[in-house]
Design a protein around this motif. Structure first.
Motif, PDB file in Angstrom:
ATOM      1  N   ASP A 103      -1.025 -14.256   6.689  1.00 14.88           N
ATOM      2  CA  ASP A 103      -2.145 -13.775   5.885  1.00 14.88           C
ATOM      3  C   ASP A 103      -3.420 -14.173   6.620  1.00 14.88           C
ATOM      4  O   ASP A 103      -3.363 -14.548   7.795  1.00 14.88           O
ATOM      5  N   GLU A 104      -4.569 -14.097   5.963  1.00 18.78           N
ATOM      6  CA  GLU A 104      -5.813 -14.382   6.659  1.00 18.78           C
ATOM      7  C   GLU A 104      -6.023 -15.856   6.947  1.00 18.78           C
ATOM      8  O   GLU A 104      -6.959 -16.230   7.667  1.00 18.78           O
ATOM      9  N   ILE A 121      -3.605  -7.689  10.412  1.00 16.29           N
ATOM     10  CA  ILE A 121      -2.580  -8.630   9.957  1.00 16.29           C
ATOM     11  C   ILE A 121      -1.249  -7.916   9.764  1.00 16.29           C
ATOM     12  O   ILE A 121      -0.197  -8.408  10.180  1.00 16.29           O
ATOM     13  N   GLN A 124      -0.477 -13.496  12.318  1.00 17.03           N
ATOM     14  CA  GLN A 124      -0.864 -14.104  11.041  1.00 17.03           C
ATOM     15  C   GLN A 124       0.008 -13.586   9.905  1.00 17.03           C
ATOM     16  O   GLN A 124       0.298 -12.391   9.821  1.00 17.03           O
ATOM     17  N   LEU A 139      -8.222 -12.659   1.290  1.00 21.51           N
ATOM     18  CA  LEU A 139      -8.557 -11.268   1.594  1.00 21.51           C
ATOM     19  C   LEU A 139      -8.283 -10.362   0.409  1.00 21.51           C
ATOM     20  O   LEU A 139      -9.016  -9.397   0.161  1.00 21.51           O
ATOM     21  N   GLU A 141      -9.318  -5.953   8.972  1.00 20.25           N
ATOM     22  CA  GLU A 141      -8.589  -7.218   9.017  1.00 20.25           C
ATOM     23  C   GLU A 141      -7.196  -7.084   8.418  1.00 20.25           C
ATOM     24  O   GLU A 141      -6.224  -7.617   8.948  1.00 20.25           O
ATOM     25  N   SER A 142      -7.080  -6.353   7.310  1.00 21.58           N
ATOM     26  CA  SER A 142      -5.766  -6.180   6.686  1.00 21.58           C
ATOM     27  C   SER A 142      -4.829  -5.387   7.599  1.00 21.58           C
ATOM     28  O   SER A 142      -3.636  -5.699   7.703  1.00 21.58           O
ATOM     29  N   ILE A 147      -2.028  -8.995   1.312  1.00 22.80           N
ATOM     30  CA  ILE A 147      -2.641  -8.211   2.380  1.00 22.80           C
ATOM     31  C   ILE A 147      -2.430  -6.723   2.116  1.00 22.80           C
ATOM     32  O   ILE A 147      -3.335  -5.897   2.321  1.00 22.80           O
TER      33      ILE A 147
END
Length: 298
Positions: free
Chosen positions: A236-237, A201, A234, A141, A197-198, A79
């Protein structure tokens, strides 16, 4: 990192070699032709080479088992890699758009013939690299960020081909910075979701779960009186972690374990939660809300 998205070292090596070769060819071609689009693509490819190496290193680190210092394992390494790659792409795109705007007001002559030949070579090589990474980009990701690097350069090279043809036929040098701006805008558009998204997370933002529905389902379990103090995040994704306090009727600990098992099965099967942590209580927090509002109660 799931097995189906675990990219082999051979693929990463091939992509790195291809991008290094493209970088050299486009740098030389850009200087000879005077094309900003080619030079921008060369810098993109230079960044791609670095991002591929970074992605591979991160993917290997992510495979390491958890230990007493990293109890959740090393999956966040990928990530972090995706975050760094995304930031780099955005910065490069912004800088290139700035230079392109300058060239719109101060156009420079471009050799369309050299630009066209180099762009064709770059397009073929970039699409080849993108194909090598496409399989792992769907579920990872880190690989997706790297794949977007490569794909953006492939589309950039294709755009440069069109621009080179226009320059070669109609001698419109302004096409070069215009193509650069369009490609940079596309890169920003594609990179932003990965960056967002990163960041989510890394900030342990809650995944997209219907917590009220989860509470209603959990309260259907016999003996469960209340659900509160929920946390979800999370690693990771692909991996969701979940913890909650549940109020139960006063009963033996041996009677509580089947409730745990039923709730874990519910959350894993219906809501795709990978790791469930539940804390049983009788009176404590019985009237509390779903989410804690007390910073000291985290």
């Amino acid at each position: 990192m799931h097995d189906n998205s675990n990219m082999s070292g051979i693929r990463f090596l091939l992509v790195t070699i291809l991008n290094a070769l493209i970088t050299v060819v486009e740098l030389i071609g850009g200087m000879l032709s005077g094309s900003l689009a080619l030079l921008s693509d060369a810098f993109h490819n230079l960044g791609d080479s670095a991002s591929v190496v970074l992605a591979y290193v991160a993917s290997r680190i992510g495979l390491k088992n958890s230990n007493d210092s990293k109890t959740f394992g090393y999956r966040r390494a990928e990530i972090i890699s995706a975050f760094i790659n995304s930031i780099f792409l955005i910065l490069v795109s912004v800088v290139l758009m700035g230079e392109s705007v300058r060239r719109l007001f101060h156009p420079e002559a471009v050799n369309g013939g050299i630009m066209l030949i180099v762009a064709i070579i770059g397009t073929i090589a970039n699409f080849g690299s993108a194909l090598l990474l496409s399989k792992g980009a769907k579920d990872n990701l880190n690989i997706k960020a790297t794949y977007l690097h490569i794909l953006s350069d492939a589309l950039s090279s294709f755009g440069i081909i069109i621009g080179a043809i226009i320059i070669q036929i109609w001698k419109i040098d302004l096409v070069d910075p215009i193509v650069t701006i369009l490609v940079s805008l596309y890169i920003l558009w594609e990179t932003w979701p990965v960056l967002k998204e990163s960041i989510n997370i890394l900030m342990q933002a809650a995944p997209n779960l219907d917590f009220e529905a989860m509470k209603r389902d959990m309260l259907k379990e016999p003996g469960v009186v209340n659900v509160h103090h929920i946390h979800a995040w999370q690693i990771d994704e692909n991996r969701i972690m979940f913890s909650a306090h549940i109020n139960l009727n006063d009963q033996l600990l041996s009677d509580v374990e089947p409730v745990y098992r039923d709730l874990e099965n519910l959350l894993q099967k219906k809501y795709h939660v990978d790791h469930v942590t539940l804390q049983a209580e009788v009176f404590r927090g019985k009237s509390n809300e779903l989410f804690t509002r007390d910073r000291h109660d985290i």
